[in-house]
Write a protein that holds these residues in place. Structure first.
Motif, short mmCIF file in Angstrom:
data_model
loop_
_atom_site.label_atom_id
_atom_site.label_comp_id
_atom_site.label_asym_id
_atom_site.label_seq_id
_atom_site.Cartn_x
_atom_site.Cartn_y
_atom_site.Cartn_z
N GLU A 135 -24.23 -61.88 -67.14
CA GLU A 135 -23.04 -62.64 -66.69
C GLU A 135 -21.77 -61.85 -66.96
OE1 GLU A 135 -22.91 -65.55 -64.95
OE2 GLU A 135 -25.07 -65.21 -64.82
N LEU A 136 -21.73 -61.25 -68.13
CA LEU A 136 -20.55 -60.44 -68.51
C LEU A 136 -20.44 -59.21 -67.63
CD1 LEU A 136 -18.34 -60.85 -70.59
CD2 LEU A 136 -19.62 -59.42 -72.19
N GLU A 137 -21.58 -58.65 -67.23
CA GLU A 137 -21.59 -57.48 -66.35
C GLU A 137 -20.98 -57.82 -64.99
OE1 GLU A 137 -25.48 -55.61 -66.21
OE2 GLU A 137 -24.66 -54.09 -67.56
N LYS A 138 -21.24 -59.04 -64.49
CA LYS A 138 -20.67 -59.47 -63.20
C LYS A 138 -19.15 -59.59 -63.30
CE LYS A 138 -24.86 -61.79 -61.63
NZ LYS A 138 -25.59 -63.05 -61.58
N ILE A 139 -18.68 -60.10 -64.44
CA ILE A 139 -17.23 -60.20 -64.68
C ILE A 139 -16.62 -58.80 -64.74
CG2 ILE A 139 -15.44 -60.93 -66.33
CD1 ILE A 139 -17.43 -63.23 -67.13
N CYS A 140 -17.30 -57.88 -65.46
CA CYS A 140 -16.85 -56.49 -65.56
C CYS A 140 -16.79 -55.83 -64.19
CB CYS A 140 -17.77 -55.69 -66.48
SG CYS A 140 -17.54 -56.03 -68.23
N PHE A 141 -17.78 -56.14 -63.35
CA PHE A 141 -17.81 -55.59 -61.98
C PHE A 141 -16.53 -55.95 -61.23
CE2 PHE A 141 -18.58 -56.51 -57.48
CZ PHE A 141 -18.92 -55.25 -57.02
N VAL A 142 -16.16 -57.23 -61.28
CA VAL A 142 -14.97 -57.72 -60.58
C VAL A 142 -13.70 -57.06 -61.15
CG1 VAL A 142 -13.55 -59.74 -60.04
CG2 VAL A 142 -16.04 -59.91 -59.92
N VAL A 143 -13.61 -57.04 -62.50
CA VAL A 143 -12.42 -56.50 -63.17
C VAL A 143 -12.24 -55.02 -62.85
CG1 VAL A 143 -11.40 -55.95 -65.43
CG2 VAL A 143 -12.41 -58.20 -65.05
N PHE A 144 -13.31 -54.22 -63.02
CA PHE A 144 -13.19 -52.77 -62.81
C PHE A 144 -13.10 -52.40 -61.33
CE2 PHE A 144 -14.55 -52.72 -67.23
CZ PHE A 144 -13.70 -51.74 -67.75
N LEU A 145 -13.66 -53.22 -60.47
CA LEU A 145 -13.49 -52.99 -59.03
C LEU A 145 -12.01 -53.17 -58.67
CD1 LEU A 145 -14.72 -52.45 -56.24
CD2 LEU A 145 -15.06 -54.91 -55.99
N PHE A 146 -11.37 -54.20 -59.25
CA PHE A 146 -9.94 -54.43 -59.04
C PHE A 146 -9.14 -53.23 -59.57
CE2 PHE A 146 -5.90 -55.79 -60.98
CZ PHE A 146 -5.24 -56.21 -59.84
N PHE A 147 -9.48 -52.76 -60.78
CA PHE A 147 -8.79 -51.61 -61.37
C PHE A 147 -8.90 -50.38 -60.46
CE2 PHE A 147 -9.25 -52.94 -66.14
CZ PHE A 147 -8.25 -53.87 -65.95
N TYR A 148 -10.13 -50.12 -59.97
CA TYR A 148 -10.35 -48.92 -59.15
C TYR A 148 -9.62 -49.02 -57.81
CZ TYR A 148 -12.62 -45.13 -56.66
OH TYR A 148 -12.85 -43.99 -55.94
N LEU A 149 -9.63 -50.21 -57.19
CA LEU A 149 -8.88 -50.40 -55.94
C LEU A 149 -7.39 -50.19 -56.16
CD1 LEU A 149 -10.72 -53.51 -54.42
CD2 LEU A 149 -10.81 -51.15 -53.58
#
Length: 297
Positions: free
Chosen positions: A21-35
Motif C-alpha cells: 500500500e505504501l509502495e502505491k503511495i510512493c509511486f504517485v508521490v515520486f511520479l509527481f516529483f519526476y514530472l
C-alpha cells in the motif's frame, strides 16, 4: 591472479518499503516529483539551453517509479553498470557546473567592470565543456573500478539504484583498495568543490562590506538561489561519498535529495529569482498565444 568471473547476471533492488500500500503511495508521490523535474527543467531548456538536471534524474527516477508497482525489482548486470555510469557522469558534471557558476558570481559581484571581458562566450563555453569532460573522466574511473570486482552470488542491492557503495557490499573479492579509490575520487571532488564554493562566497561577502545597502541586497539576491542549490546538492553528496562504504540505513533517504528533490526544485529556485528568465518566459508565452490566435483566424 584469479580471473574476474561473475556469476551474477542481474541485481535485485530493495525499495524504500516492503509494504504494498505504501509502495502505491510512493509511486504517485515520486511520479509527481519526476514530472515536475521534466516539466520544470524543460521550461528552462526551451527558454535557454539543454539542461543536465533532466538527464541526471532520468537515470534513476523512472526505474524507481516503475519498481513501486512490481513485486520483483530487478535490473540486468549491464543495465546496473550503465545506471552507475549515468548517475556519476551527470552528477559530477552538475557539481563542476555549480562550481563554475560560483566563479561567475564572484566576477559579476567583485569585478563588475571587467565581467564582459573576462566571462566571454568562449570562456563560458570552455568552462561548461571542461565540466562535462571532468564528469566523464570521474564516471569512467568509478565504473571501471566496479567492473574489476567479482560478483559470485549475493545480488540483492539495499538501494533503489545502482551506486558504488551498495555494489561493493555484494562483492566476493576484497574491496578495500577500490573503496579508497571511490572515496578519493567522489569524496574529494565533492569536498574540494564545496571548499572552493565556500571560499568564493566568503570573498564575495567580505567585498560586500564596502557596498551600499542596496548594492548588498542586489548582490545577495543574485547569490541566494545558487547557495540554496549548493546546500541541497552538496550536503547529501558529501555525506554519501566522503566516508567509506557502510550500512547506513539513511543512505536511500539521503540519495533522494540529490537524485530527485534538488533537480525538482532547481527550476523554481532559479527561475523565480531571475528577472531575465521570467522575461524570456513571458516572451515565449506571448509568442505562443499570438501564434495560436493567428491559427484560429
Amino acid at each position: 591472479g584469479r580471473p574476474n568471473i561473475n556469476n551474477v547476471t542481474e541485481f535485485i533492488f530493495f525499495s524504500f518499503t516492503q509494504n504494498e500500500e505504501l509502495e502505491k503511495i510512493c509511486f504517485v508521490v515520486f511520479l509527481f516529483f519526476y514530472l515536475a523535474i521534466v516539466l520544470g527543467n524543460s521550461l528552462i531548456t526551451v527558454t535557454i539551453i539543454f539542461s543536465s538536471h533532466i538527464c541526471y534524474s532520468s537515470v534513476t527516477a523512472p526505474k524507481m517509479i516503475i519498481d513501486f508497482l512490481v513485486e520483483k525489482k530487478t535490473i540486468s548486470f549491464i543495465g546496473c553498470i550503465a545506471q552507475l555510469f549515468g548517475v556519476h557522469f551527470f552528477g559530477c558534471t552538475e557539481i563542476f557546473i555549480l562550481t563554475v557558476m560560483a566563479y561567475d558570481r564572484y566576477i559579476a559581484i567583485c569585478k563588475p567592470l571587467h565581467y564582459t571581458t573576462i566571462m566571454t562566450k568562449r570562456v563560458c563555453g570552455q568552462m561548461i565543456a571542461a565540466s562535462w569532460v571532468g564528469g566523464l573522466m570521474h564516471s569512467l574511473v568509478q565504473t571501471l573500478s566496479v567492473t574489476q570486482v567479482t560478483f559470485c552470488g549475493p545480488n540483492e542491492i539495499d538501494h533503489y539504484f545502482c551506486d558504488v557503495h551498495p555494489l561493493l557490499k555484494l562483492a566476493c573479492t576484497d574491496t578495500y583498495i577500490i573503496g579508497i579509490i571511490v572515496v578519493a575520487n567522489s569524496g574529494m571532488i565533492a569536498l574540494g568543490c564545496f571548499i572552493i564554493l565556500v571560499i568564493s562566497y566568503i570573498v564575495i561577502l567580505v567585498s560586500l562590506r564596502s557596498r551600499s545597502s542596496e548594492g548588498r541586497q542586489k548582490a545577495l539576491s543574485t547569490c541566494a538561489s545558487h547557495i540554496l542549490v549548493v546546500i541541497l546538492f552538496f550536503g547529501p553528496c558529501t555525506f554519501m561519498y566522503i566516508r567509506p562504504s557502510s550500512d547506513f540505513a539513511e543512505d536511500k533517504s539521503v540519495a533522494v535529495f540529490y537524485t530527485v528533490i534538488t533537480p525538482m526544485l532547481n527550476p523554481l529556485i532559479y527561475t523565480l529569482r531571475n528577472a531575465e528568465m521570467k522575461n524570456a518566459m513571458r516572451k515565449l508565452w506571448r509568442r505562443k498565444v499570438t501564434s495560436s490566435e493567428k491559427a484560429k483566424m
